[in-house]
Scaffold this motif. Structure first.
Motif, mmCIF file in Angstrom:
data_model
loop_
_atom_site.group_PDB
_atom_site.id
_atom_site.type_symbol
_atom_site.label_atom_id
_atom_site.label_comp_id
_atom_site.label_asym_id
_atom_site.label_seq_id
_atom_site.Cartn_x
_atom_site.Cartn_y
_atom_site.Cartn_z
ATOM 1 N N GLY A 29 73.266 -1.815 13.143
ATOM 2 C CA GLY A 29 74.463 -2.879 13.457
ATOM 3 C C GLY A 29 75.126 -2.769 14.525
ATOM 4 N N TYR B 56 75.454 -5.575 17.692
ATOM 5 C CA TYR B 56 76.773 -6.003 17.708
ATOM 6 C C TYR B 56 77.303 -5.873 19.061
ATOM 7 C CZ TYR B 56 81.438 -6.928 16.229
ATOM 8 O OH TYR B 56 82.881 -7.530 15.920
ATOM 9 N N HIS C 159 72.118 -10.312 11.221
ATOM 10 C CA HIS C 159 71.656 -9.019 11.548
ATOM 11 C C HIS C 159 70.479 -8.937 10.570
ATOM 12 C CE1 HIS C 159 75.119 -6.668 13.380
ATOM 13 N NE2 HIS C 159 75.257 -8.143 13.676
#
Length: 391
Positions: free
Chosen positions: A20, A24, A140
């Protein structure tokens, strides 16, 4: 320069290491070359405040609001901070006037575009459907489908209909939706009746230049490497390695790194298994260069698996299930070696000492990933869509 405000329920980590945080940070670092980007994130610990990464890229790390956090936990009557309830708490907090919500309200007038990284904070955005600012859902995963796969707790599963409604609202209200694969794009369109013209592909990517040169043969016995965050599908993979592969592949040494080791801290180790726990980025890169094989026994999950991209980009020959290489259009025995639960040990034993095959698979896989999945090339395509939206 147009200003972008990004809402997320977790903060970046510098350097980013987990799936993640890698997506990001790198997407918005690249986008900040063309726009002024502000990340609005939440954090648990003492690392809070404003972090300026460049003149056009910054992050507000907002601490959890203790009053409302405790109020939500009390309402849920659940003190166990599992993955499921961490997500549910986010959805509940979005309904309260938290520190995060107040900061969002103060930053909102200054931005031209608002991006949601997940549906969990949709209710924070009280202006959605009421203004003319464009919204983007930079997904995501298909969060509802992922939750339906991996949420085990029955009380948590009672929240699945609410998650479905939140993600449907976000997909419907967004002017642009980025999905990580064609499969997830199709799911968004079919499940939420989304306009196909606004759903685009923005896969997970890699930095092709961040790896060390690999040695042809580093270890006496083949060393198989797995790394993953403290996340249910990764924990399931570690359990499979410890209780299945390690016993059937006694001539292979297994090294496991990352937060996925935490649930196994009391595991009685085996002679061919080493659990490293969380590692720093430099150590991770070194482990990639020293490993003979990468393994990815993933059986659940959604989106594109970032560890697969990293294994291949670093030039490590990969043994993986189809779930582990989802969304990448890889070819078996060309870019990686396909295995499933029932034949994983057999194929590891069969091919782990075939250096010519492993070298060819590693080279072809590395070339394919570095050519098609660099963050730079992904963001170039995203920018075209964002520019059209802003104009």
């Amino acid at each position: 320069m147009k200003k972008i405000l990004v809402l997320n329920h977790f903060p970046t980590v510098i350097p980013p290491t987990s799936g993640g945080t890698l997506r990001y940070f790198h997407i918005y670092e690249e986008l900040s070359k063309f726009y002024d980007v502000t990340l609005l994130s939440q954090t648990y610990g003492h690392k809070q405040g404003v972090f300026q990464y460049s003149q056009t890229f910054r992050e507000y790390k907002v601490p959890k609001d203790p009053y409302y956090y405790n109020k939500v936990v009390q309402k849920l009557q659940h003190n166990e901070l599992t993955y499921e309830f961490a997500m549910i708490i986010q959805t509940e907090l979005a309904n309260y006037p938290t520190l995060y919500k107040k900061l969002y309200d103060s930053l909102y007038p200054l931005c031209h575009l608002i991006v949601h990284e997940s549906p969990f904070l949709v209710e924070v955005d009280s202006y959605i459907r009421k203004d003319h600012k464009p919204r983007v859902y930079n997904s995501h995963n298909h969060e509802y489908m992922l939750a339906d796969q991996i949420w085990r707790n029955e009380k948590a599963r009672n929240y699945l209909p609410a998650l479905f409604k939140l993600e449907k609202k976000l997909v419907k209200c967004a002017d642009l939706v980025f999905s990580t694969s064609e499969t997830e794009k199709d799911h968004f369109i079919k499940m939420y009746k989304a306009n196909p013209a606004k759903v685009k592909i923005a896969p997970n990517g890699i930095d092709p230049y961040g790896w060390l040169l690999r040695k042809e043969k580093y270890n006496q016995k083949p060393l198989a490497f797995f790394i993953g965050a403290d996340y249910p599908p990764n924990i399931e993979s570690v359990d499979f390695i410890l209780h299945h592969l390690a016993d059937k592949c006694t001539e292979i040494n297994f090294v496991i790194a990352g937060g996925c080791c935490v649930p196994f801290s009391h595991f009685t180790t085996k002679p061919n298994v080493k659990l490293l726990g969380r590692v720093r980025n430099k150590q991770k890169i070194k482990l990639f260069s020293e490993s003979d094989l990468a393994i990815n026994p993933m059986f659940t999950g959604a989106g594109v698996n970032l560890k697969t991209l990293e294994y291949l980009s670093a030039g490590v020959p990969l043994f993986s299930t189809l779930c582990g290489v989802r969304g990448l259009d890889l070819t078996n025995m060309k870019h990686y070696i396909h295995t499933e639960r029932e034949d994983f040990a057999y194929k590891l034993n069969r091919y782990s000492n075939d250096p010519n095959l492993l070298q060819k698979v590693a080279t072809d896989g590395q070339h394919y990933i570095n050519k098609n999945y660099s963050w730079n090339s992904i963001v170039e395509k995203m920018k075209i869509e964002i520019d059209a939206l802003l104009s």
